[in-house]
Design a protein around this motif. Structure first.
Motif, PDB file in Angstrom:
ATOM      1  N   GLN A 173       0.824  -1.211   0.000  1.00  0.00           N
ATOM      2  CA  GLN A 173       0.000   0.000   0.000  1.00  0.00           C
ATOM      3  C   GLN A 173       0.856   1.257   0.000  1.00  0.00           C
ATOM      4  O   GLN A 173       0.531   2.241  -0.683  1.00  0.00           O
ATOM      5  CB  GLN A 173      -0.905   0.009   1.234  1.00  0.00           C
ATOM      6  N   ILE A 174       1.928   1.238   0.768  1.00  0.00           N
ATOM      7  CA  ILE A 174       2.802   2.417   0.841  1.00  0.00           C
ATOM      8  C   ILE A 174       3.452   2.690  -0.508  1.00  0.00           C
ATOM      9  O   ILE A 174       3.492   3.835  -0.985  1.00  0.00           O
ATOM     10  CB  ILE A 174       3.856   2.217   1.946  1.00  0.00           C
TER      11      ILE A 174
ATOM     12  N   ILE B 143       5.388   6.108  -2.763  1.00  0.00           N
ATOM     13  CA  ILE B 143       6.616   6.185  -1.970  1.00  0.00           C
ATOM     14  C   ILE B 143       7.646   5.207  -2.523  1.00  0.00           C
ATOM     15  O   ILE B 143       7.346   4.033  -2.752  1.00  0.00           O
ATOM     16  CB  ILE B 143       6.328   5.852  -0.485  1.00  0.00           C
ATOM     17  N   GLU B 144       8.843   5.698  -2.741  1.00  0.00           N
ATOM     18  CA  GLU B 144       9.920   4.845  -3.238  1.00  0.00           C
ATOM     19  C   GLU B 144      10.452   3.952  -2.118  1.00  0.00           C
ATOM     20  O   GLU B 144      10.432   4.350  -0.948  1.00  0.00           O
ATOM     21  CB  GLU B 144      11.070   5.700  -3.784  1.00  0.00           C
ATOM     22  N   PRO B 145      10.908   2.743  -2.447  1.00  0.00           N
ATOM     23  CA  PRO B 145      11.459   1.845  -1.432  1.00  0.00           C
ATOM     24  C   PRO B 145      12.550   2.501  -0.581  1.00  0.00           C
ATOM     25  O   PRO B 145      12.633   2.277   0.625  1.00  0.00           O
ATOM     26  CB  PRO B 145      12.009   0.671  -2.247  1.00  0.00           C
ATOM     27  N   ARG B 146      13.375   3.322  -1.219  1.00  0.00           N
ATOM     28  CA  ARG B 146      14.444   3.989  -0.475  1.00  0.00           C
ATOM     29  C   ARG B 146      13.875   4.972   0.546  1.00  0.00           C
ATOM     30  O   ARG B 146      14.376   5.062   1.669  1.00  0.00           O
ATOM     31  CB  ARG B 146      15.368   4.730  -1.454  1.00  0.00           C
ATOM     32  N   ALA B 147      12.810   5.653   0.166  1.00  0.00           N
ATOM     33  CA  ALA B 147      12.192   6.602   1.100  1.00  0.00           C
ATOM     34  C   ALA B 147      11.536   5.869   2.263  1.00  0.00           C
ATOM     35  O   ALA B 147      11.560   6.343   3.413  1.00  0.00           O
ATOM     36  CB  ALA B 147      11.160   7.454   0.362  1.00  0.00           C
ATOM     37  N   LEU B 148      10.953   4.709   1.991  1.00  0.00           N
ATOM     38  CA  LEU B 148      10.350   3.908   3.059  1.00  0.00           C
ATOM     39  C   LEU B 148      11.429   3.444   4.034  1.00  0.00           C
ATOM     40  O   LEU B 148      11.254   3.543   5.263  1.00  0.00           O
ATOM     41  CB  LEU B 148       9.616   2.714   2.456  1.00  0.00           C
TER      42      LEU B 148
END
Length: 285
Positions: free
Chosen positions: A18-19, A24-29
């Motif tokens: 969902q994120i 949202i990019e994986p790096r930002a997560l």
């Protein structure tokens, strides 16, 4: 969009999928987790700082919020002090232990698979929340929950009729404005007393409950009150007393934890026929 905004829109708990679907990019997560803005609470699940204890417990165990725990997250009335109701898919085989000291109730009635839809996936839908609650709540508590769900438009009467017993349906009243009011109404009706909800008195307003012709019962389920509300309630009581009406104002504690005293007080009024004087504002015939 910031990761915090995505989590907030999803109710403060969300899956990785969902994120990422929220842009949202994986790096930002990973950065949000590394800096403490988010925390990982289960395999592929994340929570922000606003997530409730109940949300986190349900996901950590391996399920989602169900039953009364989900119901209260929608705003339905639910009695305090219940364990966290964890709804599990029927095909779930691996569970994690609940955090130390947490009381949980496991419910395996949810169909296999995850929660569908683009919205929050950490709780069951309102109808399933009611159905699961029906298996764990006492009848009067269940009526109060359903009253609140119908009153707020979270479920329809037709949906409720399909999932709860007929003896519960007969006691439901979507006009009820609080769970405590519902409890008192159901309990007095079960005693065989002539109780009417939401009676309008000109110059005073809407009364929670009237027993017979002149016994007025006002309920207050809030734990704290502002000065203005307190004074307004007392002015209302004065006006009702001036009209020769008997007024009982009940608190959450009295209804939930001292019902025997409440019932005794009501029955003593009934015994001396203090509820039957034919008052022009409240006559039922």
């Amino acid at each position: 969009m910031q990761v915090e905004a995505v989590l907030a829109a999803l109710g403060h708990v969300a899956s990785r999928a969902q994120i990422l679907d929220g842009g949202i990019e994986p790096r930002a997560l990973a950065s949000a987790v590394g800096t403490g803005r988010l925390r990982r609470i289960g395999r592929g699940w994340y929570a922000d700082r606003e997530a409730t204890r109940e949300q986190v417990v349900a996901v950590r165990v391996g399920g989602v919020l169900g039953g009364p725990s989900a119901a209260v997250s929608y705003g339905m009335w639910v009695p305090q002090g219940l364990p966290v109701h964890v709804s599990l898919a029927r095909n779930v085989s691996r569970l994690r232990p609940a955090p130390a000291g947490e009381r949980i109730r496991l419910d395996w009635s949810r169909p296999a698979g995850g929660i569908a839809g683009a919205g929050p996936q950490w709780r069951v839908d309102p109808v399933l929340a009611v159905r699961q609650s029906a298996s764990v709540l006492k009848r009067d508590h269940l009526v109060a929950l359903i009253d609140s769900a119908l009153h707020s438009g979270l479920v329809t009467g037709r949906a409720i009729e399909a999932i709860v017993p007929a003896d519960v349906i007969r006691r439901v009243d979507p006009a009820a404005e609080s769970g405590i009011e519902s409890l008192v109404r159901v309990r007095l009706a079960d005693l065989g007393l002539p109780v009417r909800p939401q009676v309008v008195v000109p110059g005073v307003g809407r009364l929670d409950l009237v027993v017979g012709d002149r016994l007025v019962i006002e309920t207050d389920g809030r734990a704290h009150h502002g000065v203005e509300r307190f004074e307004a309630d007392r002015a209302r009581d004065l006006e009702l007393a001036a009209r020769d009406l008997v007024v009982l104002r009940l608190s959450y504690r009295q209804v939930m934890h001292d019902w025997a005293a409440v019932e005794d007080a009501v029955l003593r009024v009934i015994e001396r026929r203090g509820h039957l004087a034919r008052h022009p504002f409240l006559r039922s015939g």
